[in-house]
Design a protein around this motif. Structure first.
Motif, PDB file in Angstrom:
ATOM      1  N   GLY A 167       0.787  -1.226   0.000  1.00  0.00           N
ATOM      2  CA  GLY A 167       0.000   0.000   0.000  1.00  0.00           C
ATOM      3  C   GLY A 167       0.817   1.273   0.000  1.00  0.00           C
ATOM      4  O   GLY A 167       0.262   2.367   0.108  1.00  0.00           O
ATOM      5  N   ALA A 168       2.146   1.172  -0.131  1.00  0.00           N
ATOM      6  CA  ALA A 168       2.991   2.368  -0.134  1.00  0.00           C
ATOM      7  C   ALA A 168       2.966   3.030  -1.506  1.00  0.00           C
ATOM      8  O   ALA A 168       2.944   2.357  -2.534  1.00  0.00           O
ATOM      9  N   ASP A 169       2.972   4.382  -1.521  1.00  0.00           N
ATOM     10  CA  ASP A 169       3.080   5.126  -2.773  1.00  0.00           C
ATOM     11  C   ASP A 169       4.557   5.265  -3.132  1.00  0.00           C
ATOM     12  O   ASP A 169       5.377   5.698  -2.313  1.00  0.00           O
ATOM     13  N   ILE A 170       4.878   4.918  -4.406  1.00  0.00           N
ATOM     14  CA  ILE A 170       6.277   4.858  -4.828  1.00  0.00           C
ATOM     15  C   ILE A 170       6.439   5.648  -6.123  1.00  0.00           C
ATOM     16  O   ILE A 170       5.811   5.327  -7.133  1.00  0.00           O
ATOM     17  N   PRO A 171       7.301   6.670  -6.133  1.00  0.00           N
ATOM     18  CA  PRO A 171       7.603   7.366  -7.388  1.00  0.00           C
ATOM     19  C   PRO A 171       8.541   6.526  -8.243  1.00  0.00           C
ATOM     20  O   PRO A 171       9.479   5.907  -7.732  1.00  0.00           O
ATOM     21  N   ALA A 172       8.302   6.481  -9.556  1.00  0.00           N
ATOM     22  CA  ALA A 172       9.085   5.644 -10.472  1.00  0.00           C
ATOM     23  C   ALA A 172      10.191   6.478 -11.113  1.00  0.00           C
ATOM     24  O   ALA A 172      10.001   7.098 -12.159  1.00  0.00           O
ATOM     25  N   VAL A 173      11.359   6.503 -10.473  1.00  0.00           N
ATOM     26  CA  VAL A 173      12.516   7.240 -10.992  1.00  0.00           C
ATOM     27  C   VAL A 173      13.353   6.267 -11.822  1.00  0.00           C
ATOM     28  O   VAL A 173      13.867   5.285 -11.292  1.00  0.00           O
ATOM     29  N   THR A 174      13.490   6.543 -13.117  1.00  0.00           N
ATOM     30  CA  THR A 174      14.139   5.596 -14.030  1.00  0.00           C
ATOM     31  C   THR A 174      15.594   5.943 -14.315  1.00  0.00           C
ATOM     32  O   THR A 174      16.277   5.190 -14.985  1.00  0.00           O
ATOM     33  N   PHE A 175      16.075   7.091 -13.847  1.00  0.00           N
ATOM     34  CA  PHE A 175      17.419   7.538 -14.189  1.00  0.00           C
ATOM     35  C   PHE A 175      18.212   7.864 -12.924  1.00  0.00           C
ATOM     36  O   PHE A 175      17.652   8.210 -11.892  1.00  0.00           O
ATOM     37  N   THR A 176      19.531   7.732 -13.023  1.00  0.00           N
ATOM     38  CA  THR A 176      20.388   8.178 -11.920  1.00  0.00           C
ATOM     39  C   THR A 176      20.738   9.647 -12.085  1.00  0.00           C
ATOM     40  O   THR A 176      21.001  10.343 -11.106  1.00  0.00           O
ATOM     41  N   ARG A 177      20.730  10.120 -13.336  1.00  0.00           N
ATOM     42  CA  ARG A 177      20.990  11.540 -13.592  1.00  0.00           C
ATOM     43  C   ARG A 177      19.808  12.169 -14.322  1.00  0.00           C
ATOM     44  O   ARG A 177      19.472  11.750 -15.426  1.00  0.00           O
ATOM     45  N   LEU A 178      19.225  13.145 -13.686  1.00  0.00           N
ATOM     46  CA  LEU A 178      18.149  13.912 -14.309  1.00  0.00           C
ATOM     47  C   LEU A 178      18.695  14.731 -15.466  1.00  0.00           C
ATOM     48  O   LEU A 178      18.018  14.947 -16.465  1.00  0.00           O
ATOM     49  N   SER A 179      19.926  15.206 -15.317  1.00  0.00           N
ATOM     50  CA  SER A 179      20.591  15.995 -16.348  1.00  0.00           C
ATOM     51  C   SER A 179      22.029  15.526 -16.473  1.00  0.00           C
ATOM     52  O   SER A 179      22.821  15.681 -15.535  1.00  0.00           O
ATOM     53  N   GLU A 180      22.365  14.950 -17.618  1.00  0.00           N
ATOM     54  CA  GLU A 180      23.735  14.509 -17.848  1.00  0.00           C
ATOM     55  C   GLU A 180      24.688  15.700 -17.924  1.00  0.00           C
ATOM     56  O   GLU A 180      25.831  15.623 -17.483  1.00  0.00           O
ATOM     57  N   GLY A 202      24.964  15.617  -8.491  1.00  0.00           N
ATOM     58  CA  GLY A 202      25.591  14.325  -8.711  1.00  0.00           C
ATOM     59  C   GLY A 202      24.545  13.269  -9.020  1.00  0.00           C
ATOM     60  O   GLY A 202      23.430  13.578  -9.449  1.00  0.00           O
ATOM     61  N   GLU A 203      24.897  12.026  -8.797  1.00  0.00           N
ATOM     62  CA  GLU A 203      23.995  10.931  -9.134  1.00  0.00           C
ATOM     63  C   GLU A 203      22.861  10.802  -8.139  1.00  0.00           C
ATOM     64  O   GLU A 203      23.055  10.959  -6.934  1.00  0.00           O
ATOM     65  N   GLY A 204      21.679  10.524  -8.685  1.00  0.00           N
ATOM     66  CA  GLY A 204      20.544  10.204  -7.846  1.00  0.00           C
ATOM     67  C   GLY A 204      20.417   8.699  -7.692  1.00  0.00           C
ATOM     68  O   GLY A 204      21.381   7.957  -7.865  1.00  0.00           O
ATOM     69  N   GLU A 205      19.197   8.263  -7.444  1.00  0.00           N
ATOM     70  CA  GLU A 205      18.973   6.838  -7.221  1.00  0.00           C
ATOM     71  C   GLU A 205      17.704   6.403  -7.936  1.00  0.00           C
ATOM     72  O   GLU A 205      16.648   7.028  -7.810  1.00  0.00           O
ATOM     73  N   ARG A 206      17.839   5.328  -8.718  1.00  0.00           N
ATOM     74  CA  ARG A 206      16.664   4.783  -9.397  1.00  0.00           C
ATOM     75  C   ARG A 206      15.774   4.058  -8.397  1.00  0.00           C
ATOM     76  O   ARG A 206      16.258   3.416  -7.480  1.00  0.00           O
ATOM     77  N   THR A 207      14.467   4.132  -8.650  1.00  0.00           N
ATOM     78  CA  THR A 207      13.539   3.238  -7.957  1.00  0.00           C
ATOM     79  C   THR A 207      12.934   2.241  -8.934  1.00  0.00           C
ATOM     80  O   THR A 207      12.322   1.265  -8.529  1.00  0.00           O
ATOM     81  N   TYR A 208      13.137   2.541 -10.254  1.00  0.00           N
ATOM     82  CA  TYR A 208      12.564   1.675 -11.293  1.00  0.00           C
ATOM     83  C   TYR A 208      13.679   1.175 -12.191  1.00  0.00           C
ATOM     84  O   TYR A 208      14.411   1.954 -12.792  1.00  0.00           O
ATOM     85  N   GLU A 209      13.816  -0.153 -12.279  1.00  0.00           N
ATOM     86  CA  GLU A 209      14.735  -0.795 -13.205  1.00  0.00           C
ATOM     87  C   GLU A 209      14.286  -2.239 -13.352  1.00  0.00           C
ATOM     88  O   GLU A 209      14.454  -3.044 -12.454  1.00  0.00           O
ATOM     89  N   ARG A 210      13.634  -2.533 -14.483  1.00  0.00           N
ATOM     90  CA  ARG A 210      13.009  -3.842 -14.705  1.00  0.00           C
ATOM     91  C   ARG A 210      11.984  -4.151 -13.612  1.00  0.00           C
ATOM     92  O   ARG A 210      11.871  -5.282 -13.138  1.00  0.00           O
ATOM     93  N   GLY A 211      11.268  -3.155 -13.200  1.00  0.00           N
ATOM     94  CA  GLY A 211      10.285  -3.284 -12.137  1.00  0.00           C
ATOM     95  C   GLY A 211      10.476  -2.168 -11.125  1.00  0.00           C
ATOM     96  O   GLY A 211      11.556  -1.573 -11.023  1.00  0.00           O
ATOM     97  N   LEU A 212       9.416  -1.858 -10.391  1.00  0.00           N
ATOM     98  CA  LEU A 212       9.456  -0.768  -9.419  1.00  0.00           C
ATOM     99  C   LEU A 212       9.711  -1.337  -8.026  1.00  0.00           C
ATOM    100  O   LEU A 212       9.019  -2.249  -7.579  1.00  0.00           O
ATOM    101  N   ARG A 213      10.699  -0.775  -7.336  1.00  0.00           N
ATOM    102  CA  ARG A 213      11.126  -1.292  -6.038  1.00  0.00           C
ATOM    103  C   ARG A 213      10.357  -0.606  -4.910  1.00  0.00           C
ATOM    104  O   ARG A 213      10.499   0.589  -4.667  1.00  0.00           O
ATOM    105  N   CYS A 214       9.532  -1.369  -4.223  1.00  0.00           N
ATOM    106  CA  CYS A 214       8.808  -0.873  -3.045  1.00  0.00           C
ATOM    107  C   CYS A 214       9.791  -0.752  -1.877  1.00  0.00           C
ATOM    108  O   CYS A 214      10.663  -1.614  -1.712  1.00  0.00           O
ATOM    109  N   PRO A 215       9.697   0.281  -1.030  1.00  0.00           N
ATOM    110  CA  PRO A 215      10.629   0.406   0.103  1.00  0.00           C
ATOM    111  C   PRO A 215      10.536  -0.763   1.079  1.00  0.00           C
ATOM    112  O   PRO A 215      11.450  -0.982   1.881  1.00  0.00           O
TER     113      PRO A 215
END
Length: 833
Positions: A167-180, A202-215
Motif C-alpha cells: 500500500g505504499a506510494d512509490i515514485p518511479a525514478v528511471t534515471f540516476t541523472r536527471l541531467s547529464e 551528482g547521481e541520484g537513485e533509481r527506484t525503477y529498473e526492470r520493475g518498481l522497487r517498493c521500500p
C-alpha cells in the motif's frame, strides 16, 4: 525527393558525362567553383540542395519539352514532399491525394495556400500568431508563476504507483541523472507514511529498473504497474477530473538550473485543477475532445493502463492550456472573417494556428518523456507509437521561447515555416503552376473521375504494418475537429479519423497481409488507367519489410506494370531514432515502372538462373561497390530479381500451369544469401549459420515467412531453426516475428556448424579464456580463419554486453583480415545517378 522527381522528368536517352553534370547542377547536387563547402563531398553546395531553386530552364532542355505541360500525381502524398518538389522543379500541374484528414490539412497548408496567397499569407499568419500568443499568456498567467531565481521553462513529472502488497506510494525514478550536462539527480526519501523527491547534485537513485522497487522489498512488475495505473485512472470517473498518478518533481529554469517546485508553483497547479473541474463538463465536446480511444494495434497499451479517453492523456494544466488554445483559434477565425470578409482566407490563416497547436500537443502531454541527455522534452511521437513512460515533461506557457511561443515563433515554429514555404514556392507561383489537394481513397476508382491522364505518378506507398497512421492521427484529429473541423466538413465529419480503407496491416481492424496486398493492387489498377501509355510510375520504398516490398511488386505486376529501373539514395541519418539499433533501411529505393505491353509467358531454360544472377550482381554492387548497409543491399537485390520477373508476367510452366512465385522468391533468397557470403564473409559457411547471421544482423526479429524463405533458399528446415535459434514468437506491426537468440542462449553443438561452435566457444571463453575457446572451436570442426573471423566481427556489431565482450576475446585471436563494417556509410546520391 527532389532527385527522384527530377530524374523522372528528364530524357535519359544518350546520357553522357556532360548531360549528367548538367542535371546534377540543375538540381543543386553539384555547383561550380564559386559556392563549395569544405567537406568529404567536393563540389556540393554550402547548404542542402533544397535551399536552392532548381534551374528549371536547364531541366527543360534535358527533358526536351516545357515542364509546364507535365502533369504529376501523388496518391500517397502524406506531408507533401513529392508534390512540393515537383512544383519547385517546374511541373505545370500537380495533384496530391491523401486518405488521412490530418495529413490532408497539412497538404493544404504546405501546397495550396502558399501557392494561392503568397507573401500576404506569411504576414497575416505572423500577425494572428502574435495575437494568439499574447491572449494565451494573459489567460494562462495565473497557472504559471515565476521562480525567484529565473523564469521556468519546463516541469518534470514522475509517475507514482501504489504497491499492491504493502500500500505504499512509490515514485518511479528511471534515471540516476536527471541531467547529464548539469549533473543533477533525484533521490526519494520515505517517512511519515509518504515520500519526498529530493533534487541532488551528482547521481541520484533509481527506484525503477526492470520493475518498481517498493521500500518494503516487493518488486512491482510491468504488468502489475499497468493494472495499478488503470485503477488510479478510475479517479476521473469518480469526479477527480484532471487526475494523473504523478508528482511534480523538479522545474528547469531558463538559465539551465534545476530547482524543486516552490509552494507558489504547487498552488498554481492546484488552481488549474480547480478551474478545470469547474469548466470541464461545459467544455467537453466543445473545447476538450470527448471521444473514447478506440481499440487498435497501437492503442492497446493505453487502454491497458486505463487511458480510455483522449483527455486522459493530459494533466489538468495541460488540458487547460489546450482548451484555451482551441478557444483562441476559434476566436481568431471570427475576427479574421470580420476583418477580411473572406471565408477561404480566414480558413487558411487559422489552419496554421491549428497546426502550431498540433505541435504543442505533441510536446505537452503525459506521453512525453524527459530527455536527460539534452535537458528537453522528448515529444509524444518520438517513435511511431503511443508510449507511456515513467516520467513526462510539461512546458511553461509564459516564458519566451518555450511552450506556445516556441511552436509559433522559434526557428522550427509555424511562422518561420510558412515564410520559408512561401519563399521556396514563389517561383512556381510566378510561373503560373497549379496544385490541387484531394481527400480520398486511392484504391477507389471514383476518386480518379475527371482527373484526366498524367505523365508521371510519383508516390511513397504505405509500408505494410510499419505505421498505423489512422490510429496515431486520432490524437491530433480529435483536437483539430474542435478548432477547425467546421471549416473542413469533408475531412472531419466522423468522430475519429477514417480507418476502414486504410492501406496498412492492422489485424485488430481486420486487415491482414492479404487485405493489404489486395488494396495496394487496387491502387495500381487505378493508376494503370490514368497514366499515359509512355508515362512513368515511380515508387519510393524505404522500409525493411520484405513482405511489404513483395506485396508492392505483386500488386504492380498484376495491374500490368513492369520494372524498368532501380536506384537507391541515402535517406535517414545514421543516428536517426527510427533506425538506431534496428534492422532498418538507411537508404530509399526508387522503383521505376512502365506499362507492360505483353502479358504472360512460359518459363524457359535459363530464366531462373538469370533471376538469381541479377539478384546476386545487384547485391554485390550495392554492398561492395556503392557502400550500402546490408539490409539496404538485400532490398536492392530482391528488387533486381523482381525486375527480371516483371518482364514476363504472369509466368507459366511448360505444361501451362501458373509458375509459383514463391519458388522464384526462394531462388532470389538463395542467390542473395550466397552473394552475402562472397561479399561480406569472403567465403562459404554452412546454411544454418549463414541464416542465423542474416536473421539476426539483417532482420533483427524475422517473420515466419522471412525464416521460411531463408530456409528454402539455403536448404534446411525453418521449423527446426525456429526451435533451436529463436525465442517465443510475438506480434509486431501486424505480423508474427521471432526474436533470434544470442549465442549465449544457443545450446546446440552440431559438429561443423559454425553458429553452434561459436556458441560453445563463448561458454568456454567465459570460464577458461581465449585458448579454451579456440580449443572448443576445433573440437567442433571449426578453425579460426578469415571467413570465421569476418563472421565473428559481423556478429559483434549486433551483440551486446557479455556476448559482445566474449566475441571480442575470440576476435582478438583472429589473423589480420580486412573485416567489413556492417554499418557502412551510405553512398553519396551522386554515385547512384
Amino acid at each position: 525527393m527532389r532527385t527522384v522527381v527530377a530524374a523522372s522528368l528528364v530524357d535519359a536517352d544518350g546520357v553522357d558525362e556532360r548531360r549528367r553534370e548538367e542535371f546534377l547542377r540543375a538540381i543543386w547536387l553539384k555547383v561550380g567553383n564559386g559556392r563549395r563547402k569544405e567537406s568529404s563531398y567536393p563540389g556540393q553546395p554550402e547548404r542542402p540542395a533544397y535551399n536552392y531553386n532548381p534551374l528549371v530552364n536547364v531541366l527543360e532542355k534535358l527533358a526536351g519539352r516545357p515542364l509546364r505541360e507535365v502533369r504529376l500525381l501523388d496518391v500517397f502524398a502524406g506531408g507533401g514532399s513529392i508534390p512540393f518538389e515537383a512544383l519547385r522543379l517546374g511541373v505545370g500541374e500537380v495533384v496530391a491525394v491523401e486518405y488521412n484528414p490530418v495529413a490532408y490539412v497539412i497538404l493544404k497548408a504546405v501546397l495550396e495556400y502558399p501557392m494561392r496567397y503568397g507573401q500576404r499569407l506569411a504576414n497575416d499568419v505572423e500577425k494572428w500568431a502574435r495575437w494568439m500568443l499574447n491572449e494565451a499568456k494573459k489567460r494562462l498567467a495565473p497557472y504559471f508563476p515565476r521562480h525567484p531565481e529565473d523564469n521556468p521553462t519546463n516541469y518534470v513529472w514522475v509517475r507514482v504507483y501504489r504497491c499492491p502488497i504493502h500500500g505504499a506510494d512509490i515514485p518511479a525514478v528511471t534515471f540516476t541523472r536527471l541531467s547529464e550536462k548539469r549533473g543533477y539527480g533525484l533521490r526519494v526519501e520515505y517517512g511519515n507514511g509518504g515520500f519526498k523527491i529530493r533534487l541532488v547534485e551528482g547521481e541520484g537513485e533509481r527506484t525503477y529498473e526492470r520493475g518498481l522497487r517498493c521500500p518494503k522489498g516487493h518488486i512491482i512488475t510491468s504488468e502489475e504497474l499497468a493494472e495499478v495505473h488503470a485503477r488510479a485512472m478510475q479517479a476521473w470517473d469518480k469526479g477527480d477530473v484532471g487526475y494523473q498518478p504523478a508528482v511534480l518533481a523538479v522545474v528547469k529554469l531558463e538559465n539551465g538550473k534545476y530547482v524543486e517546485p516552490t509552494p507558489e508553483m504547487i498552488q498554481a497547479y492546484q488552481r488549474a485543477v480547480e478551474d478545470l473541474r469547474q469548466n470541464f463538463y461545459q467544455w467537453l465536446g466543445k473545447y476538450i475532445p470527448d471521444q473514447k480511444i478506440p481499440e487498435g494495434d497501437k492503442t492497446r497499451e493505453l487502454l491497458h493502463r486505463g487511458l480510455d479517453h483522449f483527455y486522459k492523456l493530459f494533466n489538468a494544466r495541460q488540458l487547460l492550456v489546450h482548451a484555451t488554445v482551441v478557444q483562441l483559434i476559434r476566436e481568431a477565425h471570427a475576427k479574421i472573417l470580420q476583418e477580411t470578409n473572406d471565408h477561404e482566407y480566414a480558413k487558411a490563416i487559422v489552419t496554421y494556428l491549428a497546426l502550431a497547436h498540433g505541435k504543442l500537443l505533441d510536446y505537452n502531454s503525459t506521453l512525453t518523456l524527459w530527455n536527460t541527455h539534452k535537458d528537453v522534452i522528448r515529444n509524444t511521437f518520438d517513435q511511431h507509437n503511443f508510449q507511456v513512460g515513467q516520467d513526462f515533461g510539461e512546458g511553461d506557457m509564459i516564458t519566451e521561447e518555450t511552450g506556445l511561443d516556441w511552436v509559433l515563433f522559434s526557428n522550427t515554429g509555424v511562422v518561420k515555416a510558412v515564410r520559408r514555404i512561401v519563399e521556396l514556392l514563389e517561383e512556381a507561383r510566378r510561373r503560373g503552376q497549379s496544385v490541387r489537394v484531394l481527400l480520398g481513397d486511392a484504391s477507389d476508382p471514383s476518386l480518379y473521375a475527371g482527373l484526366g491522364v498524367f505523365d508521371l505518378v510519383v508516390t511513397d506507398p504505405p509500408y505494410y504494418g510499419n505505421v498505423n497512421y489512422g490510429e496515431l492521427s486520432d490524437y491530433f484529429y480529435v483536437w483539430m475537429r474542435l478548432s477547425i473541423g467546421d471549416l473542413y466538413p469533408e475531412a472531419f465529419s466522423g468522430e475519429l479519423a477514417p480507418k476502414e480503407r486504410e492501406i496498412v496491416v492492422n489485424k485488430t481492424r481486420g486487415c491482414d497481409e492479404g487485405c493489404f496486398e489486395h488494396r495496394l493492387r487496387a491502387v495500381f489498377e487505378n493508376l494503370r488507367y490514368v497514366l499515359r501509355e509512355d508515362g512513368l510510375l515511380v515508387v519510393v520504398y524505404g522500409h525493411r519489410s520484405f513482405e511489404g516490398l513483395r506485396a508492392m511488386f505483386r500488386g504492380a505486376f498484376d495491374a500490368g506494370f513492369m520494372v524498368t529501373a532501380l536506384w537507391s539514395f541515402a535517406s535517414e541519418m545514421p543516428r536517426s531514432i527510427h533506425i538506431m539499433g534496428k534492422a532498418a533501411v538507411r537508404s530509399n529505393m526508387a522503383v521505376v515502372f512502365r506499362h507492360r505491353q505483353e502479358g504472360g509467358c512460359t518459363v524457359k531454360p535459363g530464366f531462373t538462373e538469370e533471376v538469381m544472377r541479377e539478384a546476386a550482381n545487384a547485391f554485390a554492387e550495392a554492398y561492395s561497390k556503392l557502400g550500402l548497409s546490408l539490409v539496404d543491399a538485400l532490398m536492392v537485390a530482391n528488387s533486381a530479381g523482381f525486375k527480371v520477373i516483371s518482364r514476363c508476367w504472369p509466368l507459366y510452366t511448360p505444361e501451362g500451369q501458373p509458375y509459383p512465385l514463391d519458388r522464384l522468391e526462394d531462388l532470389v533468397e538463395r542467390a542473395v544469401a550466397l552473394a552475402f557470403t562472397h561479399n561480406v564473409l569472403g567465403g562459404e559457411v554452412d546454411g544454418v549459420s549463414l541464416a542465423y547471421l542474416i536473421a539476426r544482423g539483417i532482420y533483427g526479429e524475422p517473420s515466419y515467412d522471412d525464416l521460411r524463405r531463408l530456409a528454402a533458399g539455403l536448404g534446411f528446415s525453418h521449423d527446426e531453426f525456429i526451435k533451436a535459434y529463436c525465442g517465443r514468437q510475438r506480434e509486431s506491426k501486424g505480423e508474427k516475428v521471432f526474436p533470434v537468440l544470442s549465442l549465449l542462449e544457443v545450446k546446440r553443438d552440431v559438429k561443423g556448424r559454425l553458429v553452434d561452435a561459436l556458441a560453445a566457444a563463448l561458454r568456454a571463453a567465459a570460464s577458461g579464456g581465449a585458448d579454451q575457446a579456440l580449443k572448443r572451436l576445433e573440437e567442433l570442426g571449426v578453425k579460426l580463419g578469415p571467413v570465421v573471423c569476418r563472421y565473428v566481427e559481423q556478429l559483434r556489431q549486433v551483440a551486446e554486453n557479455k556476448e559482445r565482450e566474449l566475441l571480442g576475446v575470440i576476435g582478438a585471436k583472429c589473423p589480420v583480415v580486412a573485416s567489413e563494417e556492417n554499418m557502412k556509410p551510405s553512398a553519396r546520391l551522386d554515385d547512384f545517378l
